[in-house]
Scaffold this active site. Sequence first.
Site, PDB file in Angstrom:
ATOM      1  N   ARG A 118      42.850  75.708  79.628  1.00  0.00           N
ATOM      2  CA  ARG A 118      41.787  76.263  78.669  1.00  0.00           C
ATOM      3  C   ARG A 118      42.298  76.648  77.549  1.00  0.00           C
ATOM      4  O   ARG A 118      41.632  77.473  76.924  1.00  0.00           O
ATOM      5  CB  ARG A 118      40.709  77.118  79.593  1.00  0.00           C
ATOM      6  N   LYS A 140      42.019  69.808  63.486  1.00  0.00           N
ATOM      7  CA  LYS A 140      41.279  68.704  64.052  1.00  0.00           C
ATOM      8  C   LYS A 140      42.232  67.948  64.951  1.00  0.00           C
ATOM      9  O   LYS A 140      43.173  67.460  64.724  1.00  0.00           O
ATOM     10  CB  LYS A 140      40.754  67.715  63.018  1.00  0.00           C
ATOM     11  N   GLU A 182      46.092  59.634  51.367  1.00  0.00           N
ATOM     12  CA  GLU A 182      45.636  60.746  51.507  1.00  0.00           C
ATOM     13  C   GLU A 182      46.028  61.596  50.454  1.00  0.00           C
ATOM     14  O   GLU A 182      45.159  62.637  50.063  1.00  0.00           O
ATOM     15  CB  GLU A 182      45.831  61.299  52.915  1.00  0.00           C
ATOM     16  N   LYS A 224      44.496  71.438  51.124  1.00  0.00           N
ATOM     17  CA  LYS A 224      43.858  71.292  52.422  1.00  0.00           C
ATOM     18  C   LYS A 224      43.914  72.715  53.057  1.00  0.00           C
ATOM     19  O   LYS A 224      42.757  72.776  53.723  1.00  0.00           O
ATOM     20  CB  LYS A 224      44.834  70.504  53.365  1.00  0.00           C
ATOM     21  N   GLU A 234      33.743  72.174  59.772  1.00  0.00           N
ATOM     22  CA  GLU A 234      33.213  71.354  58.728  1.00  0.00           C
ATOM     23  C   GLU A 234      31.729  71.581  58.850  1.00  0.00           C
ATOM     24  O   GLU A 234      30.826  70.494  59.034  1.00  0.00           O
ATOM     25  CB  GLU A 234      33.555  69.746  59.431  1.00  0.00           C
ATOM     26  N   ARG A 238      33.982  70.962  54.130  1.00  0.00           N
ATOM     27  CA  ARG A 238      35.345  70.500  54.563  1.00  0.00           C
ATOM     28  C   ARG A 238      35.229  68.805  54.456  1.00  0.00           C
ATOM     29  O   ARG A 238      36.168  68.113  54.483  1.00  0.00           O
ATOM     30  CB  ARG A 238      35.795  70.934  55.728  1.00  0.00           C
ATOM     31  N   ASN A 242      37.058  63.802  53.717  1.00  0.00           N
ATOM     32  CA  ASN A 242      36.719  62.530  54.170  1.00  0.00           C
ATOM     33  C   ASN A 242      36.478  61.452  53.384  1.00  0.00           C
ATOM     34  O   ASN A 242      35.633  60.341  53.789  1.00  0.00           O
ATOM     35  CB  ASN A 242      35.550  62.507  55.470  1.00  0.00           C
ATOM     36  N   HIS A 245      36.616  57.687  54.446  1.00  0.00           N
ATOM     37  CA  HIS A 245      36.777  57.632  55.715  1.00  0.00           C
ATOM     38  C   HIS A 245      35.638  56.874  56.185  1.00  0.00           C
ATOM     39  O   HIS A 245      35.949  56.214  57.281  1.00  0.00           O
ATOM     40  CB  HIS A 245      37.129  58.893  56.264  1.00  0.00           C
ATOM     41  N   HIS A 249      37.067  54.133  58.729  1.00  0.00           N
ATOM     42  CA  HIS A 249      36.796  54.212  59.989  1.00  0.00           C
ATOM     43  C   HIS A 249      36.164  52.930  60.669  1.00  0.00           C
ATOM     44  O   HIS A 249      36.361  52.590  61.608  1.00  0.00           O
ATOM     45  CB  HIS A 249      35.984  55.344  60.475  1.00  0.00           C
ATOM     46  N   HIS A 262      45.460  53.744  59.408  1.00  0.00           N
ATOM     47  CA  HIS A 262      44.482  54.565  58.961  1.00  0.00           C
ATOM     48  C   HIS A 262      44.544  54.602  57.478  1.00  0.00           C
ATOM     49  O   HIS A 262      43.540  54.879  57.055  1.00  0.00           O
ATOM     50  CB  HIS A 262      44.703  55.973  59.908  1.00  0.00           C
TER      51      HIS A 262
HETATM   52  P1  NAD Z   1      51.213  57.313  63.623  1.00  0.00           P
HETATM   53  O1  NAD Z   1      51.151  58.694  64.331  1.00  0.00           O
HETATM   54  O2  NAD Z   1      50.800  56.198  64.438  1.00  0.00           O
HETATM   55  O3  NAD Z   1      52.397  57.089  62.917  1.00  0.00           O
HETATM   56  C1  NAD Z   1      52.839  56.053  62.133  1.00  0.00           C
HETATM   57  C2  NAD Z   1      53.923  55.202  62.784  1.00  0.00           C
HETATM   58  O4  NAD Z   1      55.328  55.890  62.367  1.00  0.00           O
HETATM   59  C3  NAD Z   1      54.222  55.096  64.276  1.00  0.00           C
HETATM   60  O5  NAD Z   1      54.855  54.065  64.733  1.00  0.00           O
HETATM   61  C4  NAD Z   1      55.055  56.430  64.338  1.00  0.00           C
HETATM   62  O6  NAD Z   1      55.677  56.373  65.668  1.00  0.00           O
HETATM   63  C5  NAD Z   1      55.875  56.386  63.298  1.00  0.00           C
HETATM   64  N1  NAD Z   1      56.930  57.351  62.902  1.00  0.00           N
HETATM   65  C6  NAD Z   1      56.441  58.739  62.967  1.00  0.00           C
HETATM   66  N2  NAD Z   1      57.193  59.242  62.203  1.00  0.00           N
HETATM   67  C7  NAD Z   1      58.283  58.633  61.904  1.00  0.00           C
HETATM   68  C8  NAD Z   1      59.407  58.550  61.167  1.00  0.00           C
HETATM   69  N3  NAD Z   1      59.868  59.776  60.760  1.00  0.00           N
HETATM   70  N4  NAD Z   1      60.409  57.668  61.256  1.00  0.00           N
HETATM   71  C9  NAD Z   1      59.879  56.464  61.702  1.00  0.00           C
HETATM   72  N5  NAD Z   1      58.901  56.084  62.168  1.00  0.00           N
HETATM   73  C10 NAD Z   1      58.129  57.312  62.421  1.00  0.00           C
HETATM   74  O7  NAD Z   1      50.206  57.390  62.033  1.00  0.00           O
HETATM   75  P2  NAD Z   1      49.910  58.502  61.044  1.00  0.00           P
HETATM   76  O8  NAD Z   1      49.489  57.737  59.691  1.00  0.00           O
HETATM   77  O9  NAD Z   1      50.993  59.455  60.916  1.00  0.00           O
HETATM   78  O10 NAD Z   1      48.601  59.248  61.463  1.00  0.00           O
HETATM   79  C11 NAD Z   1      47.320  58.600  61.702  1.00  0.00           C
HETATM   80  C12 NAD Z   1      46.425  59.457  62.696  1.00  0.00           C
HETATM   81  O11 NAD Z   1      46.199  60.524  62.282  1.00  0.00           O
HETATM   82  C13 NAD Z   1      45.233  58.585  62.903  1.00  0.00           C
HETATM   83  O12 NAD Z   1      44.895  58.665  64.205  1.00  0.00           O
HETATM   84  C14 NAD Z   1      44.213  59.341  62.248  1.00  0.00           C
HETATM   85  O13 NAD Z   1      42.896  59.366  63.054  1.00  0.00           O
HETATM   86  C15 NAD Z   1      44.661  60.852  62.331  1.00  0.00           C
HETATM   87  N6  NAD Z   1      44.266  61.759  61.413  1.00  0.00           N
HETATM   88  C16 NAD Z   1      44.072  62.882  61.855  1.00  0.00           C
HETATM   89  C17 NAD Z   1      43.758  63.891  60.768  1.00  0.00           C
HETATM   90  C18 NAD Z   1      43.416  65.138  61.222  1.00  0.00           C
HETATM   91  O14 NAD Z   1      42.766  66.002  60.375  1.00  0.00           O
HETATM   92  N7  NAD Z   1      43.269  65.786  62.395  1.00  0.00           N
HETATM   93  C19 NAD Z   1      43.603  63.560  59.281  1.00  0.00           C
HETATM   94  C20 NAD Z   1      44.230  62.211  59.075  1.00  0.00           C
HETATM   95  C21 NAD Z   1      44.385  61.405  60.058  1.00  0.00           C
HETATM   96  N1  GLY Z   2      41.337  64.860  57.568  1.00  0.00           N
HETATM   97  C1  GLY Z   2      39.946  65.461  57.433  1.00  0.00           C
HETATM   98  C2  GLY Z   2      39.785  66.877  57.892  1.00  0.00           C
HETATM   99  O1  GLY Z   2      40.778  67.502  58.140  1.00  0.00           O
HETATM  100  O2  GLY Z   2      38.912  67.564  57.872  1.00  0.00           O
END
Ligand code: NAD
Ligand code: GLY
Length: 367
Positions: A118, A140, A182, A224, A234, A238, A242, A245, A249, A262
Amino acid sequence: MRSIRVELGERSYPIYIGNGALDQAALFAAHIKGRQVAVVTNDVVAPLYLERLCQALSGFSITPIILPDGEVHKDWQTLQLVFDALLGARHDRKTTLIALGGGVIGDMTGFAAACYQRGVDFIQVPTTLLSQVDSSVGGKTGINHPLGKNMIGAFYQPRAVVIDIDTLRTLPSRELSAGLAEVIKYGLIHDQEFLGWLEQYIDRLLALDAAALLEAIERSCVIKAEVVAADEREGGIRAILNLGHTFGHAIETHMGYGSWLHGEAVAAGTVMALEMSRRLGWLAERDRDRGIRLLHRAGLPVAPPAEMTPEDFSRHMAVDKKVLDGKLRLVLLRRLGDAVVTGDFAPEALAGTFATDFAALKHQVCA
Ligand code: NAD
Ligand code: GLY
């Protein structure tokens, strides 16, 4: 080491940004309550950084949890592996999860932390540009569902975010560009001056200039943190984070998770949002073109996949989290640096956006 605070009352936390942050044991120890930690990472990042992080955590009992890499694994089955490992190694409620990786690892680890017994503490150690400027901050967390991106999750804040800029040196250039989508977003929605700075420094960012990266990451995190502090869950403002997005998406879901990154989908989606804002008479054509040119210079796609039809977009966009009472709401720009979230737009503007020949627009603007 720079430090920014996300102000959320008793859930406030610091974002540390610097070179070599990964080796600074004190940064981690200050935010770990018990003796147990679990480092959640993947099979790409583990060989690069797991050992170094474990050195910094050497005073703790560490369970490494290495997941398969990729957006396609941001699902229930993979999440279950985290719980299997935590229960298998008898982690208690004082345990701390540490997310070492990009946004996929960060979102999944945060969700695991929200659910395990939890709720246990977690720390974000983002290693992609995208996760350093966006996903690691703001709480998030979640996973994808085959019918919709990030549809299962929780708002759950980390105890700290530790950003080591040096980790970007091993990041593939396509992933660096995805992160820039971003960063550019913050300029478009909130800060015209930052947008101008990005136009000036985009080549240095692509060349991994350390000073430029530090500046871009810090300015992004400041924006941010400010938006999240104003509207953690949100309810309103907030949602401007997006921009692009909802269209993006739809692209990610339609093309299959992982096919378009992404950040790439967000870039093409941002161009669609800019075009729609222009069609509504809000955004000047020259400002739409500034956005398109900057995204293009960052190495990003500025047109959606040619095979996606208006029906494809409508179908996927209908399950967006911003849909309320069946009404689609979009993030649009009234002008550069001024975003709104609205469902109050002429349907012809959306239809016209879907019908736009973005490949031709790219040719016209970026030639
Ligand atoms: P990812 O986590 O898939 O990383 C991209 C690639 O780079 C992967 O293959 C990873 O293993 C590799 N990698 C990571 N660090 C590395 C490094 N230092 N050197 C070499 N390779 C490395 O993708 P991302 O772009 O980091 O994140 C995308 C995700 O984030 C999506 O799922 C998206 O929905 C999410 N997201 C969430 C929020 C939020 O607010 N929580 C905001 C934006 C995006
Ligand atoms: N990436 C959008 C948010 O964190 O709200």
